[in-house]
Scaffold this motif. Structure first.
Motif, PDB file in Angstrom:
ATOM      1  N   ASN A 558       0.805  -1.214   0.000  1.00 18.68           N
ATOM      2  CA  ASN A 558       0.000   0.000   0.000  1.00 18.68           C
ATOM      3  C   ASN A 558       0.842   1.269   0.000  1.00 18.68           C
ATOM      4  OD1 ASN A 558      -2.322  -1.578   0.096  1.00 18.68           O
ATOM      5  ND2 ASN A 558      -2.371  -1.598   2.332  1.00 18.68           N
ATOM      6  N   LYS A 559       2.109   1.154   0.330  1.00 23.29           N
ATOM      7  CA  LYS A 559       2.965   2.338   0.363  1.00 23.29           C
ATOM      8  C   LYS A 559       3.437   2.690  -1.040  1.00 23.29           C
ATOM      9  CE  LYS A 559       4.887   1.692   5.027  1.00 23.29           C
ATOM     10  NZ  LYS A 559       6.137   1.409   5.798  1.00 23.29           N
ATOM     11  N   PRO A 560       3.662   3.980  -1.314  1.00 19.21           N
ATOM     12  CA  PRO A 560       4.256   4.356  -2.612  1.00 19.21           C
ATOM     13  C   PRO A 560       5.679   3.838  -2.724  1.00 19.21           C
ATOM     14  CG  PRO A 560       3.233   6.256  -1.516  1.00 19.21           C
ATOM     15  CD  PRO A 560       3.266   5.150  -0.514  1.00 19.21           C
ATOM     16  N   ASP A 561       6.136   3.724  -3.960  1.00 17.16           N
ATOM     17  CA  ASP A 561       7.484   3.203  -4.198  1.00 17.16           C
ATOM     18  C   ASP A 561       8.541   4.060  -3.519  1.00 17.16           C
ATOM     19  OD1 ASP A 561       6.109   1.440  -5.694  1.00 17.16           O
ATOM     20  OD2 ASP A 561       6.769   2.176  -7.644  1.00 17.16           O
ATOM     21  N   ALA A 562       8.356   5.381  -3.564  1.00 12.92           N
ATOM     22  CA  ALA A 562       9.368   6.266  -2.981  1.00 12.92           C
ATOM     23  C   ALA A 562       9.455   6.085  -1.469  1.00 12.92           C
ATOM     24  CB  ALA A 562       9.045   7.724  -3.327  1.00 12.92           C
ATOM     25  N   ASP A 563       8.318   5.874  -0.803  1.00 19.28           N
ATOM     26  CA  ASP A 563       8.347   5.682   0.653  1.00 19.28           C
ATOM     27  C   ASP A 563       9.032   4.372   1.022  1.00 19.28           C
ATOM     28  OD1 ASP A 563       7.018   8.034   0.833  1.00 19.28           O
ATOM     29  OD2 ASP A 563       5.046   7.169   1.251  1.00 19.28           O
ATOM     30  N   VAL A 564       8.801   3.344   0.233  1.00 19.30           N
ATOM     31  CA  VAL A 564       9.463   2.065   0.508  1.00 19.30           C
ATOM     32  C   VAL A 564      10.958   2.181   0.260  1.00 19.30           C
ATOM     33  CG1 VAL A 564       9.588  -0.360  -0.146  1.00 19.30           C
ATOM     34  CG2 VAL A 564       7.376   0.766   0.004  1.00 19.30           C
ATOM     35  N   ALA A 565      11.339   2.830  -0.830  1.00 18.19           N
ATOM     36  CA  ALA A 565      12.760   2.956  -1.168  1.00 18.19           C
ATOM     37  C   ALA A 565      13.498   3.847  -0.197  1.00 18.19           C
ATOM     38  CB  ALA A 565      12.907   3.499  -2.583  1.00 18.19           C
ATOM     39  N   ARG A 566      12.796   4.723   0.488  1.00 16.01           N
ATOM     40  CA  ARG A 566      13.469   5.608   1.443  1.00 16.01           C
ATOM     41  C   ARG A 566      14.067   4.813   2.601  1.00 16.01           C
ATOM     42  NH1 ARG A 566       9.467   8.683   2.357  1.00 16.01           N
ATOM     43  NH2 ARG A 566       9.942  10.141   0.673  1.00 16.01           N
ATOM     44  N   TYR A 567      13.446   3.714   2.962  1.00 20.92           N
ATOM     45  CA  TYR A 567      13.938   2.894   4.061  1.00 20.92           C
ATOM     46  C   TYR A 567      14.620   1.611   3.582  1.00 20.92           C
ATOM     47  CZ  TYR A 567      10.883   5.949   6.714  1.00 20.92           C
ATOM     48  OH  TYR A 567      10.285   7.059   7.252  1.00 20.92           O
ATOM     49  N   ASP A 568      14.340   1.177   2.369  1.00 24.40           N
ATOM     50  CA  ASP A 568      14.933  -0.053   1.853  1.00 24.40           C
ATOM     51  C   ASP A 568      15.010   0.074   0.338  1.00 24.40           C
ATOM     52  OD1 ASP A 568      15.738  -2.595   1.180  1.00 24.40           O
ATOM     53  OD2 ASP A 568      14.495  -3.573   2.687  1.00 24.40           O
ATOM     54  N   VAL A 569      16.203   0.326  -0.168  1.00 21.87           N
ATOM     55  CA  VAL A 569      16.378   0.579  -1.597  1.00 21.87           C
ATOM     56  C   VAL A 569      16.040  -0.663  -2.415  1.00 21.87           C
ATOM     57  CG1 VAL A 569      18.122   1.029  -3.350  1.00 21.87           C
ATOM     58  CG2 VAL A 569      18.016   2.470  -1.334  1.00 21.87           C
ATOM     59  N   VAL A 570      16.501  -1.825  -1.982  1.00 24.86           N
ATOM     60  CA  VAL A 570      16.261  -3.044  -2.749  1.00 24.86           C
ATOM     61  C   VAL A 570      14.767  -3.372  -2.788  1.00 24.86           C
ATOM     62  CG1 VAL A 570      16.707  -5.519  -2.827  1.00 24.86           C
ATOM     63  CG2 VAL A 570      18.552  -3.939  -2.276  1.00 24.86           C
ATOM     64  N   LYS A 571      14.100  -3.217  -1.662  1.00 25.58           N
ATOM     65  CA  LYS A 571      12.657  -3.481  -1.644  1.00 25.58           C
ATOM     66  C   LYS A 571      11.916  -2.482  -2.535  1.00 25.58           C
ATOM     67  CE  LYS A 571      10.861  -4.805   2.235  1.00 25.58           C
ATOM     68  NZ  LYS A 571      10.307  -4.806   3.608  1.00 25.58           N
ATOM     69  N   GLY A 572      12.377  -1.238  -2.534  1.00 23.25           N
ATOM     70  CA  GLY A 572      11.767  -0.250  -3.416  1.00 23.25           C
ATOM     71  C   GLY A 572      11.977  -0.589  -4.884  1.00 23.25           C
ATOM     72  N   LEU A 573      13.169  -1.093  -5.244  1.00 23.22           N
ATOM     73  CA  LEU A 573      13.414  -1.497  -6.629  1.00 23.22           C
ATOM     74  C   LEU A 573      12.553  -2.688  -7.017  1.00 23.22           C
ATOM     75  CD1 LEU A 573      17.291  -1.118  -6.844  1.00 23.22           C
ATOM     76  CD2 LEU A 573      15.585   0.297  -7.977  1.00 23.22           C
ATOM     77  N   LEU A 574      12.410  -3.649  -6.109  1.00 17.24           N
ATOM     78  CA  LEU A 574      11.553  -4.793  -6.409  1.00 17.24           C
ATOM     79  C   LEU A 574      10.104  -4.368  -6.585  1.00 17.24           C
ATOM     80  CD1 LEU A 574      13.018  -7.498  -3.999  1.00 17.24           C
ATOM     81  CD2 LEU A 574      13.164  -7.469  -6.494  1.00 17.24           C
TER      82      LEU A 574
END
Length: 1451
Positions: A558-574
């Motif tokens: 449910n989180k935007p990609d940018a919010d996920v990548a802010r705390y975990d870059v690899v998870k944001g890329l996935l």
């Protein structure tokens, strides 16, 4: 096209024009009248023929007549229906052959068909907002047309630059100059503003007067206010021709008013105006008054200012664009300096000298030739904010004063044109260019900058983090968007930059080196520690593991990609589905080999993230198929292996990086490994790349060895799950051939062969494979027995390899190990061969552990082999001098003894996990080339395996614990605070903890057999206690073994046998260790004699087995993790689920684990009471639990006090307070009461009280104030006046702690003062900690006085607080220090009321209090008579109160 306007004859009836003030209804009425009269319009539109198209027919006759008489605007040649708003097609050449027109084609129809988008453009016109513009009516004139404007009438005030300017430019300059002043709306406002100008700052005007009047030398004061023209008022807003005269008249009127006023009146009026006007308006008026003179002076001052050195500075973390604005002051300054230099350009400054014979060069316009000048030399800006960092095309940081030639291509930027290099903002801007080369270049440079930043090259030159700045500016998504680019070069550059951001080659290198260590295949996932996720997990503690993972997955989705990548870059890329794009690049684009290798490294880094990431990679359609088919083929072009062969494509060629990616992917779980082996046909690849010798593979030699090594590592991982063991039978001859060739490495060790180290790694991978195959074969009998039994549990089939098939390889390995141990004294050779020798040790330990459990093996033969190995190999090894030096290297290479070795890299970012190995680890570090940890850990593992099987050999290894290097290391390691748990430290500390654990297990076995053991028993116990609180997730088996055999082992607590309890009693008798004892009146302990501390210690020592059972039962929540950990450490491969360890968020046990049973009980009772249950009495087992907990803490505080130093004293007291908050009568139980009193007496010692800090945040406690309020409420309800309970209530009331704690007692809970009857002689805390320094909180002092006067606080009820209140009130009422008026009135009022008290005893105590005295029954001494100074002060206050009629005071 409107070509002209021709006047028409006016009709007899004239229609009036609209006038100001008429409404819209009036306008509509005028329109209807005009249409009804059918009058001709005043103008007529005439369309001229286009000269390019010749005569055109008149279209007026063809225009359809209007159906009604509405006022309609027609657009000629445009369709009625607007076309869709689609982007216009690209413009095409008019002479293009494809553009064919026919003669009979109608031009109008052609325009409609091919030029439809013009209407879309018109429909998107947005008019400028003129609602805030001032509207003025035109000035009526008698002329029929406006007066013609002539250029000679341009105002002379507007100075034209040195070059020529057009008439329009001159007119616009004049208009801008006229618009600068503030236009007043009325003459009255104009007059006020003009008057305020001269009044605002007469001092400032006086300073400017000498310069303005220097020509005539007039220095009269009145001249300050005399000015021939107004400075602010221009009169343009008055709307008349005589506006300037009106402004001048207003100005003269203001001057007359000023001259008629005195200096005091002017200053008074100035103050009034300054108070009324807006400060910004005042500043504006002052700036207009100063004019251009102030600006010239400012420029002169700045030019004369000395240069200041400013270091290079990157920008803050708010984004690349924002960061560069920090240099605004320096840029403005240089801009002003450049502006002055423009006026001084001469022929000498130009590289090309203009000549007179050149046409139109008779008048040289230097400002137009300025671009031809050479750039000024770079220099430091005059700003303290630092200068913008600029980088070369290779990613190097360019110094601010570097003077580089322009042909290098580093000066193509606007800002700071003289400086070479490009800023991050400019590179970001360039990456969005439409030119492919520019986008590619920007991404390549950014990738090099990231690579150098991660290597720490900018740490000493830049402030802040380059990586953090780039990520905050959106660098990650810039790369992700560039991956989707259709241009191969841009795609390749983005892949390279992404690899530089994510992948650390040194991290991978050290992970490969530790693969063959003890438990080296298991690694922590590269998951960042997210504080927000930790808080969410704390809220979801009651959920199961599956529910937690599901909730976490849903929240991430449910989180935007940018919010996920802010705390975990690899998870944001996935989350952006990067794996699908990388698969497309590999499968469809088929890039060059460099890009392919970068993609494989990126995928390997993603696979190290977590098991979930591995699953997503496996589920990506055609990703694994493409990699296996293209980069792990079974056959390829043999020309690849030819020397000097340049690969143009890596597709269709076997690649070691692809095999490593598959190996890391297999480490994600046994299911992933099964899918790789079966679905993706990796078994056939394993046979292909392991059966053939590296030199026979048609690949370059180095690549062939790496590919073969990674194939064996993949096989080892699969064998670690009990899979792919059927290949062992098929490849058994290959393994035998390899083992027979291993001793040949010794013959080539003296050669400086670069392939030698790779060959050693390959041999270590082969032995690691045999370790896992041997473990799997050792479980065959156990699984067959389970399979034959009729159990309902899940049946696991036995592996396809038996013990007889693996036991034949042991002689090869043991013989090879003996040969390798002979070169242990050759330092350089040993450093290279040590990894292989380490795996030999691990193999033998695993082999003999499994061999002893096989029913087919004769136990006697096994014991004889162990004796032979001990006497022939290990004992000679331990006696060698090289072993002494290895034990001495433990402390220099330890991560515990050298916490800085685990410090994060300078450019580490929390959202990208890194092991901080960039640049390599030093040789004297835990993973360095000279580290003894891997070999000594394997040696201790082998010794423990031998002594576990053959108890008679324990004494043979007593020399191990006698090494001074080992004892010095253990002594230093447990006393040093461990480094913080980070990904950079966890993977190293885990290996160091293995060595400590095996040393402790060996020490436990030595108890009673080693004569030197008793001297170091306390050392081993302290190390065990420290290790227990430091072990990381994945090592639950080690923690369980320490709790079971080491922590509560009486052999490690020899004080219980050697007079420890008696020594404690003797210390108490001599008052060396504790203060006065606490009595327990009214408690259950009152009926029996009070036991001494020695007796309590003796009982605790005897109850160690029960205490151990208590703690083991309270760590039952770790049972699932313990099962997985035991499977790994015990070699039960069929139960191992993944090679990835649990996420590291801290140690397994909390730092205050000795108090864990008590905390668990408190939480259980609190949760029950929250649900509405009432616990009036507690079961017996809970009473025993608290008793055992207190006994264990008392043992540690008495005999191992340093092991609890990491727990703050305040936290210890807070844990003990839980006893009183649990139930209503738990603290009244006799054993609990005694042990709590004994612990309290230890925490009330001077050193403990000095370290007590209740204002600092405590671990595991949200607020101590809330806990204390709960304690007060519990005391009011169930204390029964217990003195022990009362001491816990009184402890936080010391003067140096928060005043809110004391206010809560004297303000909200005054009822407890009657039951808080702790006798002064039994109170363990000195009263000076309560009375010094004097109280300064007026509210609390009033509460003190009120409770004393009202009788709520009495000496007989609460003697401790009575002394405290009397001391503070006495100090306050007789204080004569300067203070606030309120405090002075309050102390005098208290003094008067004290003098008038009816209670003579209280009055005497408050007036005659002298000093604290612990021997006095009252707790303090009294004056026999008041000191003269106090008596005089009392008389003064009372006389002033009675207005001179006060009675005589007698002291």
């Amino acid at each position: 096209m409107v070509s002209g306007i021709s006047p028409q004859k006016q009709d007899d009836k004239m229609f009036s024009r609209p006038k100001p003030g008429e409404s819209e209804a009036d306008l509509i009425h005028f329109q209807n009248q005009f249409l009804a009269a059918r009058a001709s319009p005043a103008v007529k539109i005439v369309k001229k023929a286009d000269k390019r198209k010749g005569e055109e027919r008149n279209t007026d006759t063809e225009r359809p007549q209007l159906q009604d008489s509405k006022d309609v605007v027609m657009l000629d040649d445009f369709p009625d229906i607007l076309p869709a708003l689609t982007p216009g097609p690209p413009k095409k050449s008019k002479i293009k052959s494809a553009c064919v027109h026919f003669d009979d084609e109608d031009p109008e129809e052609r325009l409609e068909n091919h030029d439809q988008h013009i209407t879309a453009v018109f429909s998107k016109i947005i008019e400028r907002d003129t609602s805030a513009e001032a509207v003025t009516m035109p000035v009526p004139t008698g002329d029929p047309f406006p007066r013609i404007f002539h250029r000679s009438e341009i105002k002379s005030e507007v100075k034209v630059g040195s070059g020529r300017k057009s008439i329009f430019a001159q007119k616009m300059a004049a208009r801008r100059a006229a618009e600068k002043p503030a236009t007043a709306p009325s003459a009255e406002c104009t007059q006020i503003a003009s008057a305020s100008l001269d009044v605002l700052n007469p001092e400032g005007s006086a300073e400017e007067a000498p310069e303005a009047n220097s020509s005539n030398g007039d220095n009269k004061a009145d001249d300050v206010f005399i000015s021939q023209r107004p400075c602010i008022i221009t009169g343009e807003g008055l709307g008349c021709q005589k506006s300037e005269q009106e402004a001048q008249a207003i100005h003269e009127e203001n001057l007359e008013k000023l001259q008629s006023m005195s200096q005091e009146e002017i200053l008074k009026e100035q103050e009034r105006l300054l108070a009324q006007l807006d400060p910004s308006l005042v500043a504006f008026l002052k700036s207009r008054r100063s004019g251009n003179v102030g600006q010239k002076n400012e420029i002169k001052m700045e030019q004369n200012r000395p240069e200041e050195f400013v270091e290079s500075l990157t920008v803050p973390q708010c984004g690349v664009g924002t960061s560069l604005s920090m240099q605004e002051s320096g840029l403005e300054e240089s801009g002003r300096r450049d502006e002055n230099m423009k006026m001084e350009i001469t022929d000498d400054d130009l590289p090309v000298k203009p000549r007179k014979e050149w046409i139109h060069m008779d008048n040289v316009e230097f400002e137009k030739l300025e671009w031809m000048k050479d750039l000024p030399s770079p220099r430091q800006k005059k700003t303290k904010k630092g200068m913008q960092a600029r980088f070369s095309l290779k990613g190097d940081l360019i110094p601010a004063d570097a003077d580089l030639p322009t042909h290098l291509g580093l000066h193509h930027h606007g800002e700071e044109a003289e400086r070479a290099g490009y800023s991050l903002q400019e590179l970001f801007h360039l990456s969005r260019s439409q030119l492919i080369q520019q986008r590619t270049l920007a991404l390549q440079v950014l990738g090099r900058i990231v690579q150098k930043a991660r290597a720490g090259e900018f740490a000493s030159s830049l402030k802040g983090s380059v990586l953090r700045l780039l990520l905050d500016a959106g660098f990650l998504f810039l790369l992700r968007f560039s991956l989707d680019d259709a241009v191969d070069n841009v795609m390749a550059a983005s892949v390279g930059a992404l690899r530089a951001l994510l992948v650390s080659s040194d991290d991978e290198k050290y992970l490969d080196c530790t693969f063959s260590w003890y438990q080296g295949m298991a690694a922590f996932p590269f998951v960042p520690n997210n504080e927000e996720e930790e808080e969410e997990e704390e809220e979801e503690e009651e959920l199961t593991g599956t529910e937690k993972s599901q909730n976490k997955k849903q929240k991430d989705e449910n989180k935007p990609d940018a919010d996920v990548a802010r705390y975990d870059v690899v998870k944001g890329l996935l989350k952006t589905r990067i794996q699908h794009r990388l698969r497309y690049i590999l499968e469809v684009v088929r890039p060059v080999p460099t890009v392919v290798l970068d993609i494989l490294h990126i995928l390997t880094r993603i696979a190290r993230h977590s098991s979930e990431a591995c699953i997503q990679l496996l589920d990506c359609p055609r990703l694994i198929e493409t990699i296996v088919r293209e980069f792990l083929p079974t056959r390829w072009d043999p020309h690849v292996a030819e020397p000097g062969c340049l690969l143009t494509s890596l597709h269709g060629v076997a690649c070691a990086a692809a095999m490593k990616f598959i190996r890391v992917l297999a480490s994600g779980g046994r299911n992933a490994t099964a899918r790789l082996l079966n679905k993706f046909e990796m078994k056939s690849r394993l046979i292909r790349f392991t059966a053939e010798d590296p030199q026979d593979l048609l690949l370059p030699r180095e690549e062939a060895i790496r590919l073969n090594t990674e194939a064996f590592r993949l096989w080892a991982v699969a064998a670690g799950y009990g899979q792919a063991c059927d290949l062992y039978r098929d490849l058994y001859p290959v393994l035998v051939r390899i083992l027979q060739s291993l001793p040949e490495l010794l013959s080539t060790s003296h050669e400086k062969n670069p392939m030698f180290e790779l060959s050693v790694q390959r041999a270590a991978a082969v032995v690691t494979l045999l370790v896992n195959v041997t473990q799997t074969a050792g479980c065959t009998v156990e699984l067959q027995a389970k399979l034959s039994s009729c159990e309902d549990s899940e049946q696991i089939p036995p592996p396809p390899v038996s013990w007889n098939q693996v036991s034949g390889l042991q002689p090869f390995l043991e013989t090879s190990m003996k040969k390798f141990l002979q070169v242990i004294s050759w330092t350089e050779t040993w450093q290279i061969l040590q990894p292989l020798t380490t795996t030999y040790m691990i193999y033998l330990g695993v082999y003999y552990s499994a061999c002893s459990q096989q029913p087919s093996v004769n136990p006697v033969d096994c014991l004889e082999e162990l004796e032979r190995l001990t006497s022939e190999v290990l004992q000679p090894l331990l006696s060698q001098p090289a072993m002494h030096s290895m034990w001495d290297l433990l402390r220099p290479c330890s991560a515990l003894c050298n916490p800085l070795s685990c410090s994060p890299a300078p450019e580490s970012v929390f959202s990208i996990v890194s092991l901080s190995c960039t640049g390599g680890k030093p040789p004297l570090s835990l993973v360095g080339s000279k580290s003894p940890f891997p070999f000594l850990t394997a040696l201790l593992f082998l010794i423990n395996s031998i002594t576990h099987i053959h108890k008679g050999l324990i004494s043979k290894y007593s020399s191990v614990l006698s090494f001074e290097g080992l004892k010095d290391y253990l002594h230093q390691s447990w006393q040093t605070a461990p480094p913080s748990v980070t990904p950079a430290s966890a993977w190293m500390l885990r290996h160091e903890y293995h060595l400590q654990y095996f040393a402790l297990v060996l020490a436990r076995k030595m108890a009673g057999t080693c004569p030197d053991y008793s001297r170091h028993a306390s050392l081993y116990h302290c190390v065990a206690m420290a290790l227990l609180s430091r072990l990381l997730p994945g090592s639950e088996h080690l923690a369980y073994e320490i709790l079971l055999d080491l922590a509560f082992n009486p052999e490690f607590l020899l004080e219980g046998k050697t007079g420890g309890p008696e020594a404690a009693d003797f210390s108490d008798i001599l008052h060396l260790g504790t203060s006065a004892k606490l009595s327990q009146p009214g408690s259950a302990a009152a009926s029996s004699s009070k036991p001494t501390r020695g007796a309590l210690l003796r009982d605790s020592y005897q109850n160690l087995p029960a205490i151990r059972s208590c703690y083991l039962s309270h760590f039952v929540h770790l049972q699932p993790a313990l099962v997985h950990s035991q499977a790994s450490y015990q070699g039960r491969n069929y139960l191992i689920q993944s090679m990835l360890l649990p996420e590291v968020r801290g140690p397994i046990l909390p730092s205050d684990w000795p108090f864990f049973p008590l905390i668990s009980l408190y939480n259980k009772v609190t949760n029950a009471e929250t649900r509405g249950a009432v616990l009036n009495s507690l079961p017996l087992d809970l009473v025993n639990t608290v008793t055992w907990n207190l006994q264990w803490v008392l043992l540690l505080e008495t005999w191992r006090p340093k092991t609890l130093q990491t727990i703050p004293t305040a936290a210890k007291l807070a844990r003990l307070m839980c006893i009183f908050l649990t139930g209503s009568d738990l603290f009244l139980e006799a054993p609990i009461h005694c042990y709590t009193a004994a612990l309290l007496s230890m925490y009330c010692q001077p050193k403990a009280l000095d370290s007590l800090n209740l204002d600092a945040p405590l671990p595991g406690l949200a607020s101590f104030h809330d806990l204390y309020i709960s304690l007060l409420e519990q005391f009011e309800g169930v204390s029964f006046g217990d003195p022990l309970f009362g001491v816990f209530v009184l402890l936080p009331l010391q003067k140096r702690f928060s005043v809110h704690l004391r206010l809560s007692v004297f303000g909200e809970h005054t009822s407890i003062l009657r039951a808080l009857g702790v006798p002064l002689q039994q109170f363990p805390v000195p009263l000076e900690r309560y009375t010094s320094p004097p109280e300064d909180n007026l509210n609390l002092l009033r509460h003190y006085f009120r409770t004393l006067v009202t009788g709520a606080l009495r000496n007989t009820w609460c003697p401790v607080l009575y002394v405290v209140a009397v001391a503070h009130v006495n100090s306050f009422i007789f204080s004569q220090d300067s203070t606030t008026q309120e405090a002075d009135a309050a102390r005098k009022s208290m003094l008067r009321k004290t003098w008038l008290l009816v209670d003579e005893t209280l009055k005497k105590h408050l007036l005659y209090y002298r000093l604290l005295n612990a021997e006095s029954p009252l707790g303090f001494d009294l004056y026999e008579q008041l000191p003269p100074i106090r008596l005089k002060y009392l008389q003064m206050v009372m006389q002033k109160d009675n207005k001179g009629n006060a009675p005589v005071l007698v002291s």
